[in-house]
Design a protein around this motif. Structure first.
Motif, PDB file in Angstrom:
ATOM      1  N   LYS A  32      42.773  40.603 -24.998  1.00  0.00           N
ATOM      2  CA  LYS A  32      43.182  40.474 -23.589  1.00  0.00           C
ATOM      3  C   LYS A  32      42.281  39.484 -22.856  1.00  0.00           C
ATOM      4  N   VAL A  33      40.974  39.622 -23.060  1.00  0.00           N
ATOM      5  CA  VAL A  33      40.023  38.710 -22.406  1.00  0.00           C
ATOM      6  C   VAL A  33      40.331  37.263 -22.775  1.00  0.00           C
ATOM      7  N   LYS A  34      40.598  37.031 -24.054  1.00  0.00           N
ATOM      8  CA  LYS A  34      40.926  35.673 -24.506  1.00  0.00           C
ATOM      9  C   LYS A  34      42.248  35.200 -23.929  1.00  0.00           C
ATOM     10  N   ALA A  35      43.240  36.097 -23.880  1.00  0.00           N
ATOM     11  CA  ALA A  35      44.572  35.728 -23.399  1.00  0.00           C
ATOM     12  C   ALA A  35      44.545  35.277 -21.944  1.00  0.00           C
ATOM     13  N   VAL A  36      43.726  35.933 -21.126  1.00  0.00           N
ATOM     14  CA  VAL A  36      43.706  35.597 -19.698  1.00  0.00           C
ATOM     15  C   VAL A  36      42.621  34.581 -19.354  1.00  0.00           C
ATOM     16  N   GLY A  37      41.757  34.249 -20.336  1.00  0.00           N
ATOM     17  CA  GLY A  37      40.758  33.213 -20.128  1.00  0.00           C
ATOM     18  C   GLY A  37      39.776  33.506 -19.012  1.00  0.00           C
ATOM     19  N   CYS A  38      39.251  34.733 -18.983  1.00  0.00           N
ATOM     20  CA  CYS A  38      38.400  35.123 -17.855  1.00  0.00           C
ATOM     21  C   CYS A  38      36.904  35.022 -18.130  1.00  0.00           C
ATOM     22  N   GLU A  39      36.516  34.574 -19.330  1.00  0.00           N
ATOM     23  CA  GLU A  39      35.090  34.562 -19.679  1.00  0.00           C
ATOM     24  C   GLU A  39      34.249  33.753 -18.702  1.00  0.00           C
ATOM     25  N   GLU A  40      34.800  32.660 -18.192  1.00  0.00           N
ATOM     26  CA  GLU A  40      34.026  31.743 -17.352  1.00  0.00           C
ATOM     27  C   GLU A  40      33.571  32.364 -16.036  1.00  0.00           C
ATOM     28  N   PHE A  41      34.211  33.454 -15.633  1.00  0.00           N
ATOM     29  CA  PHE A  41      33.916  34.033 -14.327  1.00  0.00           C
ATOM     30  C   PHE A  41      32.789  35.060 -14.366  1.00  0.00           C
ATOM     31  N   PHE A  42      32.319  35.429 -15.558  1.00  0.00           N
ATOM     32  CA  PHE A  42      31.397  36.556 -15.672  1.00  0.00           C
ATOM     33  C   PHE A  42      30.075  36.164 -16.329  1.00  0.00           C
ATOM     34  N   ASP A  43      29.019  36.790 -15.843  1.00  0.00           N
ATOM     35  CA  ASP A  43      27.715  36.623 -16.460  1.00  0.00           C
ATOM     36  C   ASP A  43      27.639  37.367 -17.789  1.00  0.00           C
ATOM     37  N   ALA A  44      28.432  38.418 -17.919  1.00  0.00           N
ATOM     38  CA  ALA A  44      28.461  39.193 -19.160  1.00  0.00           C
ATOM     39  C   ALA A  44      29.779  39.958 -19.242  1.00  0.00           C
ATOM     40  N   ILE A  45      30.199  40.250 -20.463  1.00  0.00           N
ATOM     41  CA  ILE A  45      31.411  41.049 -20.708  1.00  0.00           C
ATOM     42  C   ILE A  45      31.024  42.179 -21.650  1.00  0.00           C
ATOM     43  N   VAL A  46      31.315  43.411 -21.236  1.00  0.00           N
ATOM     44  CA  VAL A  46      30.982  44.586 -22.033  1.00  0.00           C
ATOM     45  C   VAL A  46      32.279  45.329 -22.359  1.00  0.00           C
ATOM     46  N   ILE A  47      32.562  45.470 -23.659  1.00  0.00           N
ATOM     47  CA  ILE A  47      33.754  46.162 -24.138  1.00  0.00           C
ATOM     48  C   ILE A  47      33.349  47.553 -24.612  1.00  0.00           C
ATOM     49  N   GLY A  48      33.903  48.574 -23.998  1.00  0.00           N
ATOM     50  CA  GLY A  48      33.494  49.938 -24.313  1.00  0.00           C
ATOM     51  C   GLY A  48      33.584  50.285 -25.785  1.00  0.00           C
ATOM     52  N   GLY A  49      34.645  49.810 -26.449  1.00  0.00           N
ATOM     53  CA  GLY A  49      34.850  50.145 -27.851  1.00  0.00           C
ATOM     54  C   GLY A  49      33.822  49.570 -28.793  1.00  0.00           C
ATOM     55  N   GLU A  50      32.972  48.687 -28.293  1.00  0.00           N
ATOM     56  CA  GLU A  50      31.908  48.107 -29.124  1.00  0.00           C
ATOM     57  C   GLU A  50      30.596  48.888 -29.005  1.00  0.00           C
ATOM     58  N   HIS A  51      30.629  49.997 -28.267  1.00  0.00           N
ATOM     59  CA  HIS A  51      29.408  50.763 -28.014  1.00  0.00           C
ATOM     60  C   HIS A  51      29.639  52.242 -28.300  1.00  0.00           C
ATOM     61  N   ALA A  52      28.558  52.977 -28.400  1.00  0.00           N
ATOM     62  CA  ALA A  52      28.650  54.398 -28.765  1.00  0.00           C
ATOM     63  C   ALA A  52      29.387  55.208 -27.708  1.00  0.00           C
ATOM     64  N   GLU A  53      29.229  54.832 -26.446  1.00  0.00           N
ATOM     65  CA  GLU A  53      29.883  55.552 -25.353  1.00  0.00           C
ATOM     66  C   GLU A  53      30.537  54.557 -24.397  1.00  0.00           C
ATOM     67  N   GLN A  54      31.652  54.983 -23.796  1.00  0.00           N
ATOM     68  CA  GLN A  54      32.366  54.151 -22.837  1.00  0.00           C
ATOM     69  C   GLN A  54      32.263  54.785 -21.446  1.00  0.00           C
ATOM     70  N   LYS A  55      32.810  54.096 -20.447  1.00  0.00           N
ATOM     71  CA  LYS A  55      32.879  54.699 -19.114  1.00  0.00           C
ATOM     72  C   LYS A  55      33.566  56.057 -19.223  1.00  0.00           C
TER      73      LYS A  55
END
Length: 243
Positions: free
Chosen positions: A143-166
């Motif tokens: 989704k992030v790639k599809a909408v091309g939003c990386e340029e707007f953020f200092d960092a991107i955190v994907i919950g599924g890449e970590h032990a716990e999510q929001k």
């Protein structure tokens, strides 16, 4: 009014910055047409298949260590949904066709509006911005790639890449560390009371901002956001109040 200055904004992705629900609805309609053409079923049966798939998505518990990709798991959702509705007489490849039509149609229909892009550009000049989204890693990265939003953020955190999510505190602590800010320096903006707003409350952020296009009705027992707005485009009004 708390005089603590806002230095950073944590944004949710789905149904906050992009209209995932609307895109998903369009993808389901396209998949319904494929099912109707292939199986010659009545509308009620087609709707039943699609409803079963959506329910399986909601109840999905994906374990990447189990040896199946998320794509394989979701092809399985379609296969099970078709079998539950009409038995096992459908073409063997139909479930995969349904999944990839649904997936690709949804991704093609996701976008950041010009207005939201402009908002993020303006905010980036004054605040640190971080995208914090729950969900399976591959799906959210696509989704992030599809909408091309990386340029707007200092960092991107994907919950599924970590032990716990929001709404767990650990993932918020990670975000604060990445941005080199304290919880009281941050606000969180999102559409989910259970994950975004509850998570912000757990983390003791400066303020929680709930995106509620339905008018802000709260369920009994739910956490109460500090601010409620119908669209993220109204966020500058809240930031003005937080000065």
């Amino acid at each position: 009014m708390d005089a603590h200055a806002v230095k950073a904004i944590l944004f949710d992705l789905d149904n906050t910055l992009i209209e995932t629900s609307r895109a998903g609805g369009g993808a389901i309609r396209k998949t319904s047409e494929l099912l109707k053409t292939t199986l010659a079923l009545d509308d009620n049966t087609i709707s039943s298949i699609c409803d079963k798939f959506k329910q399986k998505l909601l109840q999905e518990s994906f374990d990447p260590s189990a040896g199946r990709s998320i794509d394989e798991v979701r092809v399985g959702h379609w296969e099970e949904s078709i079998q539950e509705a009409v038995g096992s007489c459908s073409p063997a490849s139909l479930a995969a066709q349904c999944y990839y039509l649904w997936k690709n149609s949804r991704l093609e229909d996701l976008s950041l509006s010009t207005e939201i892009c402009n908002l993020l550009k303006q905010l980036r000049g004054r605040y640190k911005l971080l995208l914090l989204t729950n969900g399976e890693a591959q799906t959210q990265r696509e989704k992030v790639k599809a909408v091309g939003c990386e340029e707007f953020f200092d960092a991107i955190v994907i919950g599924g890449e970590h032990a716990e999510q929001k709404p767990f505190l650990s993932i918020f602590a990670l975000c604060f560390s990445m941005l080199k800010v304290e919880a009281q320096d941050c606000i969180i903006v999102g559409d989910s009371l259970d994950t975004d707003i509850q998570g912000g409350f757990n983390a003791k952020v400066r303020a929680t901002v709930w995106i509620s296009s339905a008018g802000g009705a709260l369920l009994d027992g739910s956490v109460t956001p500090d601010y409620t707005i119908p669209t993220v485009l109204d966020l500058p009004q809240i930031l003005q109040q937080l000065k």
